[in-house]
Design an enzyme around this catalytic site. Structure first.
Site, PDB file in Angstrom:
ATOM      1  N   LYS A  32       0.835  -1.208   0.000  1.00  0.00           N
ATOM      2  CA  LYS A  32       0.000   0.000   0.000  1.00  0.00           C
ATOM      3  C   LYS A  32       0.871   1.260   0.000  1.00  0.00           C
ATOM      4  CE  LYS A  32      -3.859  -0.011   2.149  1.00  0.00           C
ATOM      5  NZ  LYS A  32      -4.754  -0.298   3.231  1.00  0.00           N
ATOM      6  N   ARG A 101      -3.122   2.918   8.579  1.00  0.00           N
ATOM      7  CA  ARG A 101      -3.464   1.712   7.815  1.00  0.00           C
ATOM      8  C   ARG A 101      -2.284   0.764   7.738  1.00  0.00           C
ATOM      9  NH1 ARG A 101      -7.769   2.830   3.979  1.00  0.00           N
ATOM     10  NH2 ARG A 101      -8.612   4.874   4.436  1.00  0.00           N
ATOM     11  N   GLY A 110      -7.942  -7.400   4.641  1.00  0.00           N
ATOM     12  CA  GLY A 110      -8.734  -7.455   5.869  1.00  0.00           C
ATOM     13  C   GLY A 110      -8.084  -8.186   7.026  1.00  0.00           C
ATOM     14  N   MET A 112      -5.286  -7.366   8.706  1.00  0.00           N
ATOM     15  CA  MET A 112      -4.635  -6.556   9.739  1.00  0.00           C
ATOM     16  C   MET A 112      -5.460  -5.307  10.002  1.00  0.00           C
ATOM     17  SD  MET A 112      -0.656  -7.017   8.896  1.00  0.00           S
ATOM     18  CE  MET A 112      -0.859  -6.478   7.235  1.00  0.00           C
ATOM     19  N   ARG A 345      -3.827  -1.534  -6.252  1.00  0.00           N
ATOM     20  CA  ARG A 345      -2.968  -2.717  -6.138  1.00  0.00           C
ATOM     21  C   ARG A 345      -3.353  -3.685  -7.247  1.00  0.00           C
ATOM     22  NH1 ARG A 345      -5.677  -4.715  -0.466  1.00  0.00           N
ATOM     23  NH2 ARG A 345      -7.772  -4.816  -1.254  1.00  0.00           N
ATOM     24  N   HIS A 468     -15.952  -8.819   1.174  1.00  0.00           N
ATOM     25  CA  HIS A 468     -14.856  -9.613   1.736  1.00  0.00           C
ATOM     26  C   HIS A 468     -14.918 -11.065   1.255  1.00  0.00           C
ATOM     27  CE1 HIS A 468     -13.103 -12.179   4.917  1.00  0.00           C
ATOM     28  NE2 HIS A 468     -12.126 -11.296   4.836  1.00  0.00           N
ATOM     29  N   GLU A 781      15.056 -46.202  -8.383  1.00  0.00           N
ATOM     30  CA  GLU A 781      14.159 -46.116  -7.224  1.00  0.00           C
ATOM     31  C   GLU A 781      14.857 -46.520  -5.941  1.00  0.00           C
ATOM     32  OE1 GLU A 781       9.999 -47.667  -8.326  1.00  0.00           O
ATOM     33  OE2 GLU A 781      11.371 -49.001  -9.371  1.00  0.00           O
ATOM     34  N   SER A 800      14.494 -43.602 -15.408  1.00  0.00           N
ATOM     35  CA  SER A 800      13.296 -42.869 -14.998  1.00  0.00           C
ATOM     36  C   SER A 800      13.255 -42.905 -13.478  1.00  0.00           C
ATOM     37  CB  SER A 800      12.048 -43.532 -15.575  1.00  0.00           C
ATOM     38  OG  SER A 800      10.908 -42.855 -15.101  1.00  0.00           O
ATOM     39  N   GLY A 802      11.878 -43.161 -10.135  1.00  0.00           N
ATOM     40  CA  GLY A 802      10.654 -43.543  -9.428  1.00  0.00           C
ATOM     41  C   GLY A 802      10.752 -42.937  -8.042  1.00  0.00           C
ATOM     42  N   THR A 803      10.375 -41.674  -7.951  1.00  0.00           N
ATOM     43  CA  THR A 803      10.660 -40.941  -6.714  1.00  0.00           C
ATOM     44  C   THR A 803       9.727 -41.319  -5.566  1.00  0.00           C
ATOM     45  OG1 THR A 803       9.444 -39.168  -7.756  1.00  0.00           O
ATOM     46  CG2 THR A 803      11.834 -38.957  -7.686  1.00  0.00           C
ATOM     47  N   CYS A 868       8.959 -40.367 -13.029  1.00  0.00           N
ATOM     48  CA  CYS A 868       7.585 -40.835 -13.162  1.00  0.00           C
ATOM     49  C   CYS A 868       6.901 -41.018 -11.804  1.00  0.00           C
ATOM     50  CB  CYS A 868       7.506 -42.106 -13.992  1.00  0.00           C
ATOM     51  SG  CYS A 868       8.369 -43.484 -13.211  1.00  0.00           S
ATOM     52  N   TYR A 888      12.537 -35.030 -19.410  1.00  0.00           N
ATOM     53  CA  TYR A 888      11.082 -34.852 -19.309  1.00  0.00           C
ATOM     54  C   TYR A 888      10.615 -35.134 -17.887  1.00  0.00           C
ATOM     55  CZ  TYR A 888      10.851 -39.911 -19.125  1.00  0.00           C
ATOM     56  OH  TYR A 888      11.027 -41.208 -18.723  1.00  0.00           O
TER      57      TYR A 888
HETATM   58  C1  PEP Z   1       7.807 -44.784  -8.011  1.00  0.00           C
HETATM   59  O1  PEP Z   1       8.272 -45.551  -7.157  1.00  0.00           O
HETATM   60  O2  PEP Z   1       7.996 -43.571  -8.003  1.00  0.00           O
HETATM   61  C2  PEP Z   1       6.973 -45.322  -9.087  1.00  0.00           C
HETATM   62  C3  PEP Z   1       6.557 -44.559 -10.078  1.00  0.00           C
HETATM   63  O3  PEP Z   1       6.598 -46.623  -8.972  1.00  0.00           O
HETATM   64  P1  PEP Z   1       5.353 -47.098  -8.101  1.00  0.00           P
HETATM   65  O4  PEP Z   1       4.689 -45.873  -7.548  1.00  0.00           O
HETATM   66  O5  PEP Z   1       4.485 -47.851  -9.034  1.00  0.00           O
HETATM   67  O6  PEP Z   1       6.033 -47.931  -7.087  1.00  0.00           O
HETATM   68 MG    MG Z   2       8.185 -47.705  -7.563  1.00  0.00          MG
END
Ligand code: PEP
Ligand code: MG
Length: 919
Positions: A32, A101, A110, A112, A345, A468, A781, A800, A802-803, A868, A888
Site C-alpha cells: 500500500k 493503515r 482485511g 490486519m 494494487r 470480503h 528407485e 526414470s 521412481g521418486t 515418473c 522430461y
Molecule cells: C515410483 O516408485 O515412483 C513409481 C513410479 O513406482 P510405483 O509408484 O508404481 O512404485
Molecule cells: Mg516404484
C-alpha cells in the site's frame, strides 16, 4: 542522523535509493505504501501522508518499543502533512484527521488493522461542526473512531458496541443507519465512551498524539494476530516481512450527497473480461462498501450521478492499469465533488481471469508472452481444470424445483457440500469429520477466513462482487456466491430459507460460482473440457514454445539444451488419449500390473502364479499374452509417433491373490459347518498364499527380483510389447517402445535379465519382419542404483526416477505409515519443510538424482532421463528436474497442463543461468 524509518509519499526517490530497486521499495514500504508513493509520483490525486517502514515494524516486534528516532520522524512527517493540507492535527479551528493503515508487502485483505478518523476528540468535534455545518457527519465519524479504537487498539469484541447500537436503533424504530440523526449519533458517542471506559479501564484518549501512537502500535501488533498468521501460512508469505504503517490524511465520502466512496477493478476479476467492475456508495465511508453491509450501486452509475468525477476516475484508472501493466483494484473517495484515489494494487483474480488477462495483455503488447506465462500460477491452472457441474444434471435439478436461490457469481467453480453457518463449525466439520462443507453466512469478515479455507464453497446473502467473501474466495479459488438476497439466513435456528423452503445445518447444497446459482442437494460434476478453454490453450502453447527453445537451459555440464518435455503416466489407451489431448508428448510410465487386475484376467493371473511347473506357468501366460498385446496396441496407437515407456511387472505377487485372512475365515467356516465341497482347493490356495508371505513385501520379491525369480512373466510381457509394436508399425502407426525394468539395485540384475529380453525383442521383429527404434532402460528407485548410475548406464539406455520408492528408501520411511503416523507432526514441528512425498526433497533424494544424471551421462552421454513418481506433477519438483537436466517429467494426465506451465516457469526462471553440478 539516525536511520530513516519514515517516508513521505513524495519521498519515493529516497526510498528507491535506500532499497535499491522497486522490489526493495515494496519490501520497505509495503504494497500500500509503495502504491501510494508511486501514485503520488504519477500525479494521481492521493491524500498527503507518509509511511512508517516494515523495518520499523520488525524492530518494534523484537523489542516492544519503537526504534530510536522513529517517532520523532513520524511527528516531523505529520508536520509536513499539516503544511500540505493547510490543516492542523488536534486543532479545533481546522483539524487534520488521519487514518492509520496496515500494509504488508503482499496484500492480506482485511487481515490486519486499520483505524480511521484519528485526531478527533471532544473539542475537535465542536470545531468540525462549526467548519462543516454537518453535525450528523461529525458525530458519526467520532463514534466510528471510539468504536474502532476500542476494538482494534484494545481488542474489545465488536459486540460490545454493536449490540448497544442495534438496541438504540430498535428502540427508535430505525431500520438503517441513515435514519440516525446528529443527536442520535451524539448520544451513541456518549454511550460508546462509557463502554470504552468500562471495558478498557480508562477514558477514551483525548490526546490526539496518544491516539496516533497507540494506533501505530496496534497496526504493528496486528501482523502477529492469529488470522494474519493463518493467512500467511496458507499464502506462503514470510513471517519476517512485517507490515508498514501508512498515515494518510482522511478524506470523507460521507460529507453529503456530493461525496461518495467505492472500490473497483479495472477488469472483471472473475472472468477477466475487459470491463470496469466496481461498486460505490453515496454519502458513506469506505468500510461500508468493503464489508458488504449496505447495498451498493455499480460504479457505472457514477456516470449519471457525478459525470465529471466519473470521467476523471475512468481516465485515472486506465492510466494506473497501463502504468502497472496489470489489472488494478482501486479504492477511491469523492469528498465534496473532489476525487481522491486511496489505494491501487494488482487485483486478486480467479484462475480463469488470470489466464484471460495474461493472454489479452500479451496480445495487446502490454506485457511479453514470457510475462504472461509467469503471471499465471500452476495452482490457478489446477483450479481451471477442476470439475464443473454436469449441465444436464443441473437442468434437471432446476426443473425439479431444486434451485434455491441466485446471487452474484463471485468466484467460479462447482462446490457441493453440507452447510454450516459459522467458520468454526465449518472448519471443524471439514477437518475432523472430513465432510465436504459449504460455509453460509450473511456476510464474512476477516475472522471467518479459516472457515472459508476449509470449505468447498461459500455462500452469503449480502454483499457484492468486492465484498470480503468475494475477494477472499477468488483469491483462494474457492467457488463462491454472494448477495443471494432471496435466501434468508437464521443464525440462531441454524437454518436458511427461500420461498418457503427451509434448509437446515448439515443439509447438502450445490453452489455454482460461475453462474451464481444455489441448488438444494448434490449435483454431479464432470471434468472440464480443455478444448473449450481457448486462452489456456494459447498460454500453454506459449509455454511449450519457451521449453522448446534449443538453448533455454544450461545443463550442469555447461552444455545448452531445450527445456523439459511433459509426458504422462497412463495405463490404458483412454488415459493415453486424454494425456495427448492435454499436451503430453510421451508416456513416461505404464504400470502393466493394473492390466492384470481386470476381473476376467485375474483368475488366469492367479493360475499362473500358483503354477508348479514352468510349462503350467507358460500355458497361463499364453492365455494372458493376447490381452496384454491388445492393451499395448491401444497405447501405441493413441501415442502415434511419441515414445511409450512400459514398465515390466513390479508389485509382489501376493497382491494378485485373495486376502489371506478372509480365505482363512472361509476355510474355518466351511470346516465348522462340515462343508467339504471345494474345501481342499481352498486349503491348497491358503497354504500357497502362506508360503508367499513376506514380512516386508515392498522390500521383498518384487520388481526386477521377481523377474529374475520368475522370468516367464516378463518374457511374455516383452513379447506382447514387441508384437503390438510390430502390428502397429505394419498398420502405419509410428512406435517408439521403451521397456522399463523396475527396482534395479545393481547392474548385475540388468546383466542377467536384459539380454534375455532383448533377444525376445529381436526375435519378434524378425518374425514379423519389421524394424523400429526401441530402448531398454530402468527405473532409479533404490539409492544404490543412483549411487552406481555409471555402471547401470552401461546397459540402461534411459533412467526414470521412481521418486515414490526413491523417497521411501532414501528416508527409510514407508509412505503409508509415515503419512498416517508422523509426517504431519514432522512438518508442523519444522523437522521437514514439506511432505517429501509431495514435493521432492532436493537436499537428499534430489542429491541422489543429480548424481545419477551426471554419472549416468558420463557413461552414456545421450542417456534419456525422466521422472515418473508423483513428484512429476509438482511444480517445485518439476523445477528441480529442469535444474538437474532431466529430459522430461511424467505425471498424471490431469496434471499435464499444470506441468507444462511449471516447466516453462522453470525455464524462464533459470534462463541462461548455469546450474552447478550436484545440487
Ligand atoms: C515410483 O516408485 O515412483 C513409481 C513410479 O513406482 P510405483 O509408484 O508404481 O512404485
Ligand atoms: Mg516404484
Amino acid at each position: 542522523m539516525s536511520k530513516k524509518w519514515v517516508y513521505l509519499f513524495d519521498e519515493v526517490a529516497q526510498a528507491e535509493a535506500y532499497a535499491g530497486d522497486w522490489e526493495g521499495v515494496r519490501t520497505l514500504l509495503g504494497g500500500k505504501g509503495s502504491g501510494l508513493a508511486d501514485m503520488t509520483r504519477a500525479g494521481v490525486p492521493v491524500p498527503p501522508g507518509f509511511t512508517i517502514t516494515t523495518e520499523a515494524c520488525n524492530e518494534y516486534r523484537k523489542s516492544g518499543n519503537f526504534p530510536a528516532g522513529m517517532w520523532d520522524q513520524a511527528l516531523a512527517a505529520l508536520a509536513v502533512t499539516e503544511q500540505k493540507t493547510g490543516k492542523k492535527f488536534g486543532s479545533p479551528a481546522n483539524p487534520l484527521l488521519v487514518s492509520c493503515r496496515s500494509g504488508a508487502k503482499f496484500s492480506m485483505p482485511g487481515m490486519m488493522n486499520t483505524i480511521l478518523n484519528i485526531g478527533m476528540n471532544d473539542t475537535v468535534v465542536e470545531g468540525m461542526i462549526n467548519l462543516t455545518g454537518n453535525p450528523r457527519f461529525v458525530w458519526d465519524s467520532y463514534r466510528r473512531l471510539v468504536e474502532m479504537f476500542g476494538t482494534t487498539v484494545f481488542d474489545l469484541e465488536d459486540e460490545i458496541f454493536e449490540h448497544p447500537m442495534a438496541a438504540y436503533k430498535a428502540q427508535k424504530g430505525y431500520k438503517v443507519d441513515t435514519q440516525m440523526t446528529a443527536e442520535d449519533w451524539q448520544a451513541l458517542v456518549a454511550e460508546f465512551k462509557s463502554l470504552f471506559k468500562k471495558h478498557v479501564g480508562e477514558d477514551f484518549p483525548q490526546d490526539v498524539y496518544k491516539q496516533l501512537e497507540l494506533s501505530t502500535k496496534a497496526v504493528f501488533n496486528s501482523w502477529m494476530a492469529d488470522k494474519a498468521v493463518t493467512y500467511r501460512k496458507k499464502e506462503k508469505i514470510s513471517e519476517d516481512l512485517g507490515t508498514a504503517v501508512n498515515i494518510v490524511t482522511m478524506v470523507f465520502g460521507n460529507m453529503g450527497n456530493d461525496s461518495a466512496t467505492g472500490v473497483a477493478f479495472t477488469r472483471d476479476p472473475s472472468t477477466g473480461d475487459r470491463k470496469m467492475m466496481g461498486e460505490y456508495l453515496i454519502n458513506a465511508q469506505g468500510e461500508d462498501v468493503v464489508a458488504g453491509i449496505r447495498n451498493t450501486d455499480p460504479v457505472e452509475k457514477m456516470g449519471e450521478t457525478m459525470p465529471e468525477v466519473y470521467k476523471q476516475f475512468m481516465e485515472i484508472s486506465g492510466r494506473l492499469e497501463k502504468h502497472y501493466r496489470d489489472v488494478q483494484d482501486v479504492e477511491f473517495t469523492v469528498e465534496r465533488g473532489k476525487l481522491w484515489m486511496l489505494q491501487t494494487r494488482n487485483a486478486k483474480r480467479t484462475g480463469a481471469a488470470a489466464v484471460k488477462i495474461a493472454v489479452d495483455m500479451a496480445n495487446d503488447g502490454l506485457i511479453s508472452r514470457e510475462e504472461a506465462i509467469l503471471r499465471v500460477s500452476a495452482d490457478q491452472v489446477d483450479f481451471l481444470l477442476h470439475p464443473q457441474f454436469d449441465p444436464n444434471a443441473k437442468r434437471d435439478a432446476a426443473k425439479s424445483g431444486k434451485l434455491f436461490g441466485k446471487g452474484v457469481n463471485a468466484s467460479p467453480g462447482a462446490a457441493v457440500g453440507q452447510i454450516y453457518f459459522d467458520a468454526n463449525t465449518a472448519e471443524r466439520m471439514a477437518k475432523e469429520q472430513k465432510q465436504n462443507v459449504i460455509m453460509v453466512r450473511p456476510f464474512t469478515k476477516p475472522d471467518d477466513v479459516h472457515g472459508m479455507i476449509a470449505s468447498q464453497g461459500v455462500l452469503t446473502s449480502e454483499g457484492g462482487a468486492s465484498s470480503h467473501a468475494a475477494v477472499v474466495a477468488r483469491q483462494f479459488g474457492i467457488p463462491c456466491v454472494v448477495g443471494a438476497s432471496a435466501i434468508k439466513i437464521n443464525l440462531e435456528n441454524r437454518t436458511m430459507q427461500s420461498a418457503g423452503v427451509v434448509a437446515h445445518e448439515g443439509d447438502w447444497i450445490s453452489v455454482d460460482g460461475a453462474t451464481g446459482e444455489v441448488f438444494l442437494g448434490r449435483i454431479p460434476t464432470q471434468q472440464p473440457n480443455l478444448e473449450e478453454q481457448k486462452d489456456l490453450l494459447t498460454l500453454l502453447t506459449w509455454a511449450d514454445e519457451v521449453c522448446a527453445r534449443p538453448e533455454i537451459r544450461v545443463l550442469p555440464t555447461g552444455e545448452k539444451s531445450r527445456g523439459l518435455q511433459v509426458w504422462a503416466n497412463a495405463d490404458y489407451p483412454k488415459d493415453a488419449r486424454r494425456a495427448r489431448s492435454y499436451g503430453a508428448v510421451g508416456i513416461g510410465l505404464c504400470r502393466t500390473e493394473h492390466m492384470f487386475f481386470e476381473p476376467e484376467r485375474l483368475p488366469t493371473v492367479q493360475k499362473m502364479i500358483l503354477a508348479e511347473t514352468s510349462e503350467e506357468r507358460t500355458a497361463a501366460l499364453d492365455i494372458l499374452l493376447p490381452s496384454q498385446r491388445s492393451d499395448f496396441d491401444g497405447l501405441f496407437d493413441a501415442m502415434n509417433g511419441h515414445p511409450v515407456i512400459i514398465r515390466l511387472i513390479d508389485p509382489p505377487l501376493h497382491e494378485f491373490m485373495p486376502d489371506e485372512e478372509k480365505l482363512l475365515e472361509e476355510v474355518i467356516t466351511m470346516k465348522v459347518k462340515g462343508e467339504t465341497e471345494g474345501l481342499a482347493a481352498k486349503e491348497k490356495l491358503l497354504s500357497a498364499i502362506k508360503g508367499m508371505h513376506e514380512s516386508n513385501p515392498m522390500m521383498g520379491l518384487r520388481g526386477v527380483r521377481l523377474s529374475i525369480a520368475m522370468p516367464e512373466i516378463v518374457e511374455m510381457q516383452v513379447r506382447a510389447i514387441f508384437e503390438a509394436a510390430a502390428d502397429c508399425t505394419l498398420r502405419g502407426v509410428v512406435v517408439h517402445p521403451e521397456v522399463m525394468i523396475p527396482l534395479t539395485g545393481t547392474v548385475n540384475e540388468l546383466k542377467w535379465i536384459q539380454p534375455r529380453l532383448e533377444r525376445i525383442a529381436s526375435a519378434v521383429m524378425g518374425e514379423k519382419k519389421v524394424n523400429f527404434s526401441y530402448k531398454f532402460g530402468t527405473m532409479i528407485e533404490i539409492p544404490r542404483a543412483a549411487v552406481t548410475a555409471a555402471e547401470i548406464a552401461t546397459l540402461a539406455e534411459f533412467f526414470s526416477f521412481g521418486t515414490n520408492d526413491l523417497t521411501q528408501m532414501t528416508f527409510g520411511y514407508s509412505r503409508d505409515d509415515a503419512e498416517r503416523n508422523f509426517l504431519v507432526i514432522y512438518v508442523e514441528q519444522k523437522i521437514l519443510p514439506v511432505n517429501p512425498f509431495q514435493t521432492l526433497d532436493r537436499e537428499g533424494v534430489g542429491k541422489l538424482m543429480s548424481m545419477a544424471v551426471n554419472d549416468g551421462r558420463k557413461t552414456r552421454p545421450n542417456l534419456e532421463v525422466g521422472i515418473c513418481g508423483e513428484h512429476g506433477g509438482d511444480p517445485s519438483s518439476i523445477e528441480f528436474c529442469h535444474m538437474i537436466g532431466n529430459n522430461y517429467v511424467s505425471c498424471s494426465p490431469f496434471r499435464v497442463p499444470i506441468a507444462r506451465l511449471a516447466a516453462a516457469h522453470a525455464a524462464l526462471k533459470h534462463a541462461g543461468t548455469s546450474v552447478a553440478e550436484d545440487k
